[in-house]
Design an enzyme around this catalytic site. Structure first.
Site, mmCIF file in Angstrom:
data_model
loop_
_atom_site.group_PDB
_atom_site.id
_atom_site.type_symbol
_atom_site.label_atom_id
_atom_site.label_comp_id
_atom_site.label_asym_id
_atom_site.label_seq_id
_atom_site.Cartn_x
_atom_site.Cartn_y
_atom_site.Cartn_z
ATOM 1 N N GLU A 1 0.859 -1.185 0.000
ATOM 2 C CA GLU A 1 0.000 0.000 0.000
ATOM 3 C C GLU A 1 0.893 1.231 0.000
ATOM 4 O O GLU A 1 1.709 1.413 0.906
ATOM 5 C CB GLU A 1 -0.896 -0.038 1.244
ATOM 6 C CG GLU A 1 -1.882 1.085 1.338
ATOM 7 C CD GLU A 1 -2.730 0.985 2.624
ATOM 8 O OE1 GLU A 1 -2.939 -0.142 3.127
ATOM 9 O OE2 GLU A 1 -3.144 2.034 3.126
ATOM 10 N N ASP B 1 -4.632 10.376 9.785
ATOM 11 C CA ASP B 1 -3.331 9.836 10.143
ATOM 12 C C ASP B 1 -2.756 10.447 11.405
ATOM 13 O O ASP B 1 -2.881 11.643 11.654
ATOM 14 C CB ASP B 1 -2.353 10.039 8.980
ATOM 15 C CG ASP B 1 -2.662 9.085 7.843
ATOM 16 O OD1 ASP B 1 -2.728 7.880 8.107
ATOM 17 O OD2 ASP B 1 -2.873 9.554 6.711
#
Lengths: 396, 258
Positions: free
Chosen positions: B46, B57
């Site tokens: 990924e 995040d």
């Protein structure tokens, strides 16, 4: 509501024309969905309305006056009314929204409040209502803003809020908003996020606009009493995210004879590379959960904005305003740091009112549009300038 | 059949998906990282496309993104690096990122270019199902790309089934309510994963957020098809003088039976 096009309400998915929506990661879905499905019902409950109206009256000090600014009117050869949001408790319009949202948070059973703040006015307004209701309060504020808005940081702390510095990116409002959203992702069960402007995922822009709409509701009544007509020719307000403008415009949005004038922060000049004039510099993009106009690079990275005013130092604009701009319904101007400072001095000397730096940008419209002697303007005096004294002293 | 689907057909447990940020630690690290991930036992790769405002995040991935951007990483640059990838590598590649840079690149052009350099799937956490159905889903399908939706412990059964229908490749089960790189209570995760398993979804399930070592990877593999490791690998790369050696040691620690 009429069946024709309205500028006031988004559609069921939160779109104002091309702008709005809820571009959120799944981690925020349950909270945002809870708000979306419940906010209209809660706001229209009689018990909510009663509490909201009473607090606005007895705690905030509403209705705020609509003041005819005689000397300013004379200078600009027109008729200028000032909507005195600076006289709200805590010194700005921001508290209209935080009162509404804290009551809503209580109805939702939330026990922890988070907020972002730029100039610190929204942070103070949030810390204030949290103190009033005895609820834990955490305010995210850009490191750079913590330095330039020290008095408001001190006020938040005195009110019992925890102020957390946002140290990523430009260390201003955008980054404080990122940190607040991350906090919300990490605390989904007990926390309500009080967004301070008409930005963020649906239903925030609509919800905040509704809470701020008391401004234009009062203007209509007061203007009717003073002039015999509820409709001014122009409503003028500064725009960062756009909450005071949304409130001042709200009940005039679908009155197409009323010109809506929004003034953005040009910083050191729109094309100087140091600006926050989003409608001039921005293109369609997604930030903080909604699609709107956004200052960004060709690669889609968000540009760090600049303004002398921390409250306007934001690279986006609420989707309601983006739609006013794109559709031509609103007139969008911008004022540089210097123009804003000059306007602040002018209003102080002529009317005995020291406006906030943000608000000072709105007054710059007086020099940019040739108003007619029989025009009737309402300028939203969104906040007072006490917090900006050190900046004023340095420049005047 | 998509390359991701084939991966799950060939191997039906302990699928390891490793995330790294394109342009980190160096602008030109991409190929070396992919090669060493493939050589040392990763099943899926990924690649994060760095963004100035990555809401979902935590600090580690945020910082890697900031470094990557200052190194000059862009989507265009990443596609140039991936060109010719299929001649040397066979692992499926999934691009993860946020909507705004993709929209600026041009959504359809992005899908077309991604497919042409051999990308197999997309994860765009801030693309909601409504917009996926109305606008973007058809474009993604037109270029044969898989699209992976996220589910969380708060997601209702009804919504999980809806997201499963819209997804292809796998379902990304966020282990707990957090941003990436957070702490995860593995016991709570087990209950949630058992619930997911009981739904018998169409797509396999990979678990991400808080999977950082052999113990946490093994724990989620007991209840799901595999796991996704991101922040822990970024941290390993942070001080790496030799990317290949670091990656080898990192994956060996997670995959090898002792």
């Amino acid at each position: 509501m009429s069946t024709s096009i309205t500028y006031q309400h988004p559609d069921s998915k939160g779109y104002y024309g091309l702008f709005g929506g809820a571009y959120i990661p799944e981690m925020l879905y349950s909270n945002v969905e809870e708000l979306r499905t419940r906010y209209l019902d809660i706001i229209s409950e009689p018990s909510f309305q009663q509490d909201f109206i009473l607090l606005l009256k007895d705690y905030v000090g509403r209705p705020t006056p609509l003041f005819y600014a005689e000397r300013l009117s004379e200078l600009h050869n027109t008729n200028i009314y000032l909507k005195r949001e600076d006289l709200c408790h805590t010194g700005a319009h921001k508290i209209n929204n935080t009162i509404g949202q804290i009551l809503l948070a209580q109805k939702l059973g939330k026990t922890r409040i988070i907020a972002e703040t730029g100039a610190g006015q929204h942070g103070v307004a949030t810390a204030t209502v949290c103190a009033l209701k005895g609820i834990e309060c955490i305010v995210y504020m850009g490191e750079k803003d913590i330095e330039r808005q020290a008095p408001n940081v001190a006020r938040m702390k005195m009110l019992g809020a925890k102020v957390v510095a946002a140290t990523s990116g430009s260390k201003t409002l955008k980054d404080a908003t990122n940190e607040a959203i991350r906090d919300w992702i990490n605390h989904p069960e007990n926390t309500h996020y009080i967004i301070g402007s008409v930005v963020g995922p649906h239903p925030y822009p609509d919800m905040v606009a509704r809470f701020q709409s008391v401004i234009s509701e009062e203007i209509k009544k007061q203007l009717q009493e003073k002039t015999g007509s509820a409709l001014p020719t122009h409503v003028v307000a500064c725009v960062g995210g756009g909450s005071n403008a949304a409130g001042a415009f709200y009940h005039f949005l679908d009155e197409l004879d009323v010109q809506l004038v929004a003034v953005e922060a040009a910083g050191k000049g729109v094309n100087s590379g140091f600006s926050a004039a989003t409608t001039q510099l921005g293109t369609s993009g997604i930030l903080h959960g909604s699609k709107s106009l956004l200052m960004q690079t060709a690669d889609g990275q968000v540009v760090e904005p600049y303004s002398i005013s921390a409250g306007l130092d934001y690279p986006g604009i609420g989707p309601l305003h983006a739609n006013l701009f794109k559709s031509g319904r609103g007139i969008f101007l911008s004022a540089t740091d210097e123009e804003a400072l000059a306007s602040a001095l002018e209003v102080s000397r002529l009317e005995g009112i020291i406006p906030a730096l943000e608000t000072a940008h709105a007054f710059s419209a007086l020099k940019q549009i040739n108003f007619k002697p029989d025009d009737v303007l309402v300028v939203c005096l969104s906040g007072r300038g006490d917090k900006d004294l050190s900046t004023y002293i340095a420049h005047l | 059949m998509s390359r991701i689907k084939k991966t799950f057909e060939k191997k039906n447990n302990r699928i390891l998906n490793v995330y790294f940020t394109a342009g980190y630690p160096h602008l030109e690290s991409t190929t070396e990282i992919i090669r060493s991930l493939q050589e040392n036992g990763a099943d899926l790769i990924e690649i994060g496309m760095p963004y100035s405002d990555p809401l979902a995040d935590g600090e580690t991935i945020q910082q890697s993104g900031a470094v990557a951007l200052s190194n000059g990483m862009t989507i265009k640059k990443l596609f140039e690096q991936l060109k010719g990838y299929r001649e040397f590598f066979h692992l499926p590649i999934i691009l993860m990122g946020y909507m705004n840079p993709v929209l600026q690149y041009g959504f359809e052009k992005f899908c077309a270019d991604a497919a042409s350099v051999g990308v197999s799937g997309l994860i765009l956490p801030d693309l909601p199902p409504h917009e996926f159905r109305e606008v973007y889903g058809d474009i993604i399908k037109k270029y044969g790309l898989d699209f992976i939706f996220l589910v969380t412990p708060e997601t209702s059964e009804e919504r999980i089934r809806m997201l499963d229908k819209l997804s292809s490749g796998f379902i990304y089960a966020v282990s707990s309510s957090s941003t990436t790189g957070g702490k995860t209570d593995i016991d709570n995760v087990a209950k949630y994963l058992q619930r997911l398993k009981s739904y018998h979804l169409t797509n396999p399930i990979l678990v991400g957020f808080g999977i950082k070592d052999k113990a946490s990877f093994d724990a989620v593999c007991n209840h799901a098809d595999g796991g996704i490791i991101g922040s822990a690998y970024i941290n390993a790369l942070k001080n790496a003088t030799d990317i290949s050696a670091t990656t080898k040691a990192f994956l060996n620690e997670i995959l090898n039976d002792k």
